[in-house]
Structure formats: C-alpha cells, structure tokens
Motif scaffolding. Structure first.
Motif, PDB file in Angstrom:
ATOM      1  N   GLU A 143      50.582  36.196  33.701  1.00 50.31           N
ATOM      2  CA  GLU A 143      49.556  35.924  34.607  1.00 50.31           C
ATOM      3  C   GLU A 143      49.985  35.328  35.824  1.00 50.31           C
ATOM      4  OE1 GLU A 143      47.056  33.390  32.220  1.00 50.31           O
ATOM      5  OE2 GLU A 143      48.156  31.614  32.929  1.00 50.31           O
ATOM      6  N   GLN A 144      49.058  35.699  37.057  1.00 50.08           N
ATOM      7  CA  GLN A 144      49.217  34.905  38.307  1.00 50.08           C
ATOM      8  C   GLN A 144      48.394  33.835  38.529  1.00 50.08           C
ATOM      9  OE1 GLN A 144      48.792  38.658  40.646  1.00 50.08           O
ATOM     10  NE2 GLN A 144      50.943  38.239  41.021  1.00 50.08           N
ATOM     11  N   SER A 145      48.761  32.731  39.175  1.00 53.17           N
ATOM     12  CA  SER A 145      47.878  31.724  39.382  1.00 53.17           C
ATOM     13  C   SER A 145      47.269  31.605  40.889  1.00 53.17           C
ATOM     14  CB  SER A 145      48.410  30.440  38.672  1.00 53.17           C
ATOM     15  OG  SER A 145      48.745  30.357  37.382  1.00 53.17           O
ATOM     16  N   GLN A 196      45.248  37.772  34.940  1.00 56.72           N
ATOM     17  CA  GLN A 196      46.024  38.673  34.145  1.00 56.72           C
ATOM     18  C   GLN A 196      46.463  40.238  34.709  1.00 56.72           C
ATOM     19  OE1 GLN A 196      44.109  38.105  30.409  1.00 56.72           O
ATOM     20  NE2 GLN A 196      44.900  35.971  30.042  1.00 56.72           N
ATOM     21  N   PRO A 197      47.431  40.627  33.845  1.00 51.97           N
ATOM     22  CA  PRO A 197      47.684  42.257  34.375  1.00 51.97           C
ATOM     23  C   PRO A 197      46.522  43.080  34.088  1.00 51.97           C
ATOM     24  CG  PRO A 197      49.595  41.235  33.451  1.00 51.97           C
ATOM     25  CD  PRO A 197      48.570  40.188  33.133  1.00 51.97           C
ATOM     26  N   LYS A 202      40.407  34.282  34.667  1.00 55.62           N
ATOM     27  CA  LYS A 202      39.827  32.814  34.089  1.00 55.62           C
ATOM     28  C   LYS A 202      39.695  31.791  35.406  1.00 55.62           C
ATOM     29  CE  LYS A 202      40.681  30.824  30.240  1.00 55.62           C
ATOM     30  NZ  LYS A 202      41.386  30.165  28.997  1.00 55.62           N
ATOM     31  N   ILE A 203      38.536  31.425  35.588  1.00 55.09           N
ATOM     32  CA  ILE A 203      38.462  30.339  36.716  1.00 55.09           C
ATOM     33  C   ILE A 203      38.181  29.185  35.962  1.00 55.09           C
ATOM     34  CG2 ILE A 203      37.186  29.843  38.991  1.00 55.09           C
ATOM     35  CD1 ILE A 203      36.869  32.936  39.128  1.00 55.09           C
ATOM     36  N   ILE A 204      38.817  28.314  36.377  1.00 52.43           N
ATOM     37  CA  ILE A 204      38.668  26.981  35.877  1.00 52.43           C
ATOM     38  C   ILE A 204      38.415  25.887  37.346  1.00 52.43           C
ATOM     39  CG2 ILE A 204      39.933  24.789  34.780  1.00 52.43           C
ATOM     40  CD1 ILE A 204      41.591  27.273  33.814  1.00 52.43           C
ATOM     41  N   ASP A 260      35.304  33.540  32.485  1.00 50.63           N
ATOM     42  CA  ASP A 260      36.380  34.059  31.705  1.00 50.63           C
ATOM     43  C   ASP A 260      35.823  35.580  31.376  1.00 50.63           C
ATOM     44  OD1 ASP A 260      38.365  34.646  30.094  1.00 50.63           O
ATOM     45  OD2 ASP A 260      38.081  32.970  28.467  1.00 50.63           O
ATOM     46  N   GLY A 261      36.552  36.515  32.125  1.00 49.90           N
ATOM     47  CA  GLY A 261      36.042  37.586  31.961  1.00 49.90           C
ATOM     48  C   GLY A 261      36.711  38.662  32.895  1.00 49.90           C
ATOM     49  N   PHE A 262      36.363  40.128  32.826  1.00 49.85           N
ATOM     50  CA  PHE A 262      36.926  40.985  33.648  1.00 49.85           C
ATOM     51  C   PHE A 262      36.264  40.708  35.059  1.00 49.85           C
ATOM     52  CE2 PHE A 262      37.701  43.003  29.518  1.00 49.85           C
ATOM     53  CZ  PHE A 262      39.057  43.204  29.626  1.00 49.85           C
ATOM     54  N   PHE A 263      37.047  41.246  36.228  1.00 46.50           N
ATOM     55  CA  PHE A 263      36.724  40.849  37.561  1.00 46.50           C
ATOM     56  C   PHE A 263      35.356  41.705  38.080  1.00 46.50           C
ATOM     57  CE2 PHE A 263      36.757  42.448  42.172  1.00 46.50           C
ATOM     58  CZ  PHE A 263      36.962  41.542  42.572  1.00 46.50           C
ATOM     59  N   LYS A 264      34.329  40.406  38.340  1.00 47.18           N
ATOM     60  CA  LYS A 264      33.205  41.090  39.007  1.00 47.18           C
ATOM     61  C   LYS A 264      33.056  40.069  40.159  1.00 47.18           C
ATOM     62  CE  LYS A 264      31.399  41.533  34.360  1.00 47.18           C
ATOM     63  NZ  LYS A 264      30.570  40.882  33.374  1.00 47.18           N
TER      64      LYS A 264
END
Length: 92
Positions: free
Chosen positions: A23-25, A40-41, A46-48, A61-65
């Motif tokens: 994953e990239q941060s 993640q690829p 996940k945004i904290i 926490d989910g797919f890109f929207k």
C-alpha cells in the motif's frame, strides 16, 4: 486518476511510501490535525484522521469515491480544510 485526485486535495506521498501489502501512504498535515491515506493496489482506501490530542479515527474505509471522500474529510476538519481548495478542480 486516484493519485492525481489525492494530490489535488492536498495529500503528499509519505517518506515511507510502501506499507503492508504494497500500500502507498499519503499525508495531509494541517496545524493541529493530520489525515493519513493508505491506498492499496486494488484502489481500496483507508483514510485516518488524527486530531490535536493524537487520537486516531478511521473516517473512510472502502473503494475510491472522490465526492464521498472529500465530503467526509470536510465534515471532520471543517472549513479550514476546504477553504484553500477549489471545488471546481476537485470535482472535475
């Protein structure tokens, strides 16, 4: 497309950019707050959110929207987050 959007809303790649499972941060650091995005690829994000008391809370926490991500971040950080951003560029 996803990384370009993250750049538009102010995320910058972190120094240790590859985490578990490749994953990239990315980070947005405000005065007393911080957003951490883990991409993640498979484009799952996940945004904290870290507040001034250093408490961490997962806000997405989910797919890109893109619209949902921006609205959640704006609701958490308030107008200080959205003030410098041009909505017309973000929601293209």
């Amino acid at each position: 497309f996803v990384t370009a959007y993250l750049s538009k809303i102010g995320f910058t790649p972190s120094i240790t950019n590859v985490g578990p499972e490749y994953e990239q941060s990315y980070l947005i650091e405000l005065i007393n707050e911080k957003f951490i995005c883990r991409l993640q690829p498979n484009l799952r994000l996940k945004i904290i959110y870290q507040n001034s008391d250093c408490e961490l809370k997962t806000i997405f926490d989910g797919f890109f929207k893109k619209t949902e991500i921006f609205e959640i971040m704006k609701s958490v950080a308030g107008t200080s987050f959205a003030r410098d951003l041009k909505l017309s560029q973000i929601l293209e």
